[in-house]
Design a protein around this motif. Structure first.
Motif, mmCIF file in Angstrom:
data_model
loop_
_atom_site.group_PDB
_atom_site.id
_atom_site.type_symbol
_atom_site.label_atom_id
_atom_site.label_comp_id
_atom_site.label_asym_id
_atom_site.label_seq_id
_atom_site.Cartn_x
_atom_site.Cartn_y
_atom_site.Cartn_z
ATOM 1 N N GLN A 113 -22.273 48.566 20.175
ATOM 2 C CA GLN A 113 -22.316 49.043 18.787
ATOM 3 C C GLN A 113 -21.230 48.378 17.953
ATOM 4 O OE1 GLN A 113 -21.854 52.583 20.830
ATOM 5 N NE2 GLN A 113 -23.531 53.690 19.857
ATOM 6 N N LEU A 128 -27.383 57.340 21.936
ATOM 7 C CA LEU A 128 -26.547 56.189 21.581
ATOM 8 C C LEU A 128 -27.128 55.614 20.298
ATOM 9 C CD1 LEU A 128 -26.429 54.673 25.185
ATOM 10 C CD2 LEU A 128 -24.561 55.867 24.028
ATOM 11 N N ALA A 165 -24.869 50.778 25.538
ATOM 12 C CA ALA A 165 -25.224 50.323 24.185
ATOM 13 C C ALA A 165 -24.030 49.583 23.596
ATOM 14 C CB ALA A 165 -25.586 51.511 23.305
ATOM 15 N N VAL A 210 -28.238 46.070 24.106
ATOM 16 C CA VAL A 210 -28.166 46.958 25.272
ATOM 17 C C VAL A 210 -27.901 46.115 26.507
ATOM 18 C CG1 VAL A 210 -29.622 48.847 24.415
ATOM 19 C CG2 VAL A 210 -30.695 46.879 25.536
ATOM 20 N N PRO A 247 -30.995 58.195 28.711
ATOM 21 C CA PRO A 247 -30.372 57.603 27.516
ATOM 22 C C PRO A 247 -31.404 57.350 26.415
ATOM 23 C CG PRO A 247 -29.758 56.405 29.510
ATOM 24 C CD PRO A 247 -30.825 57.366 29.913
ATOM 25 N N ALA A 265 -27.392 50.775 17.996
ATOM 26 C CA ALA A 265 -26.952 49.707 18.896
ATOM 27 C C ALA A 265 -27.349 48.340 18.340
ATOM 28 C CB ALA A 265 -27.586 49.904 20.274
ATOM 29 N N VAL A 273 -31.717 55.552 22.872
ATOM 30 C CA VAL A 273 -30.942 54.549 22.134
ATOM 31 C C VAL A 273 -31.677 54.164 20.854
ATOM 32 C CG1 VAL A 273 -29.713 52.345 22.324
ATOM 33 C CG2 VAL A 273 -30.314 53.603 24.410
ATOM 34 N N LEU A 325 -36.031 53.547 23.836
ATOM 35 C CA LEU A 325 -35.492 52.767 22.717
ATOM 36 C C LEU A 325 -36.348 53.015 21.470
ATOM 37 C CD1 LEU A 325 -34.803 49.242 24.324
ATOM 38 C CD2 LEU A 325 -33.425 51.316 24.468
#
Ligand code: FAD
Length: 320
Positions: free
Chosen positions: A131, A114, A129, A120, A149, A117, A151, A91
């Motif tokens: 959005q 992703l 995610a 999550v 992932p 976001a 993000v 993240l």
């Protein structure tokens, strides 16, 4: 529990509050590990606050080069950690730098990305995610199908909460940057004005639009912002008209903000403006046109002349 890497967002060891939001989001997925990339001694300054928001581990990546080469050292450190630790997710803040880190990291590690976001969900590497898209008209959920992932999370998108973590330190290497190929930072000037909070970090934002009418009159916006201890924002029309500097533009081609309170003065509420502020928790609009689209998303609306309303608000807030 799966490890979730969080890139700590800081300026010379001063932590940005989005880091606490990232740690809170990471806790909902697994065990947060904070990654501090900075010059020597940075992690020691941040450790206590990282522990307070649930960092179980703190990866300390410190070197003289760490902050000297744009985002390259951060990407290098995160890519090495993705390879060695196989985290469930990474993240980062959806700030200008964070977006670049996320994009480069996804490309480097062959992972799905992703972006932007506002939340999550999931556990382990099964990360979804949430959005907000098309100027906030729709909320969608998306997942990656390849790699780890990565993000980027919108500042203000997740509400932070404290939870004690062990913050066990592990020193990791900052790979040497090839100075011949990399872009070196030769100087940096802060662009934030005065004592006001940074726009994307502020819990209150007061923005002015074309309705303010001139650069000189923009002080009506600044005075209300200062009464609140808020950041000042501007619509693109206000920026293009030369009323306020471009770094304060909110919207699709400006900054995205998600404060507790957003006050829009003389802003019509075009979709491109809404894209940057729609996820604010409470929206207050002052506009002399009762049909202005900003009222469709405002929690509180005042139909009136901003030059009559804003000074009264400023006085009232100043009394409290
Ligand atoms: P206007 O639409 O002109 O509205 C001014 C408002 O002020 C009116 O509603 C009027 O009733 C009100 N008003 C006037 N005088 C007073 C008064 N005395 N008291 C109270 N109310 C008053 N816009 C952004 O903001 N951010 C972006 O990032 C952005 N990106 C864009 C990207 C693209 C590709 C495009 C095409 C457009 C983008 N725009 C963006 C522009 C956007 O479409 C609008 O033109 C812009 O947001 C309008 O700004 P405004 O609301 O300040 O001005």
């Amino acid at each position: 529990m799966s490890e979730v890497l969080v890139l700590v967002d800081h300026i010379d060891g001063e932590i940005k509050k989005v880091t606490f939001e990232l740690l809170t989001a990471a806790r909902s997925l697994g065990e947060p590990s904070a990654v501090v990339v900075g010059t020597s001694g940075t992690a020691a300054k941040l450790k206590e606050s990282l522990a307070a928001y649930g960092a179980e581990k703190v990866y300390v990546a410190e070197s003289d080069d760490a902050t000297g080469y744009l985002v390259t050292p951060k990407v290098d450190v995160l890519a090495a950690l993705v390879a060695s630790k196989s985290p469930a997710a990474v993240l980062v803040a959806a700030s200008a730098d964070g977006k670049e880190v996320a994009g480069r990291l996804a490309a480097r590690t062959g992972s799905g990305l992703l972006v932007d976001a506002i939340g999550v969900e999931g556990s382990g590497s099964d990360v979804t995610a949430v959005q907000s898209i098309f100027g906030g008209a729709f909320t969608v959920k998306s997942k990656t199908t390849v790699g780890t992932p990565i993000v980027s999370v919108r500042p203000g998108g997740v509400e932070s909460s404290e939870s004690a973590g062990a913050a066990a330190e592990e020193v990791v290497e900052v790979p040497a940057t090839d100075a011949a190929k990399a872009t070196k930072i030769t100087g940096a000037e802060p662009i934030v004005g005065g004592d006001r909070p940074e726009l994307t970090e502020a819990s209150i934002v007061v923005s002015g639009g074309r309705g303010v009418g001139s650069a000189e009159k923009f002080d009506v916006v600044e005075k209300l912002a200062d009464a609140f201890g808020a950041a000042v924002g501007a619509s693109r029309a206000a920026v293009d008209s030369g009323y306020y500097p471009a770094q304060f533009q909110v919207g699709q081609t400006g900054k995205t903000v998600s404060p507790q309170l957003y006050v829009a003065l003389g802003i019509s509420g075009a979709i491109q403006h809404r894209a940057g502020m729609q996820t604010s928790k409470t929206i207050v609009a002052v506009n002399k046109d009762a049909e202005a689209p900003i009222f469709e998303i405002a929690d509180y609306g005042i139909v009136g002349d901003l030059f009559a309303v804003a000074p009264q608000l400023t006085d009232e807030v100043g009394k409290r």
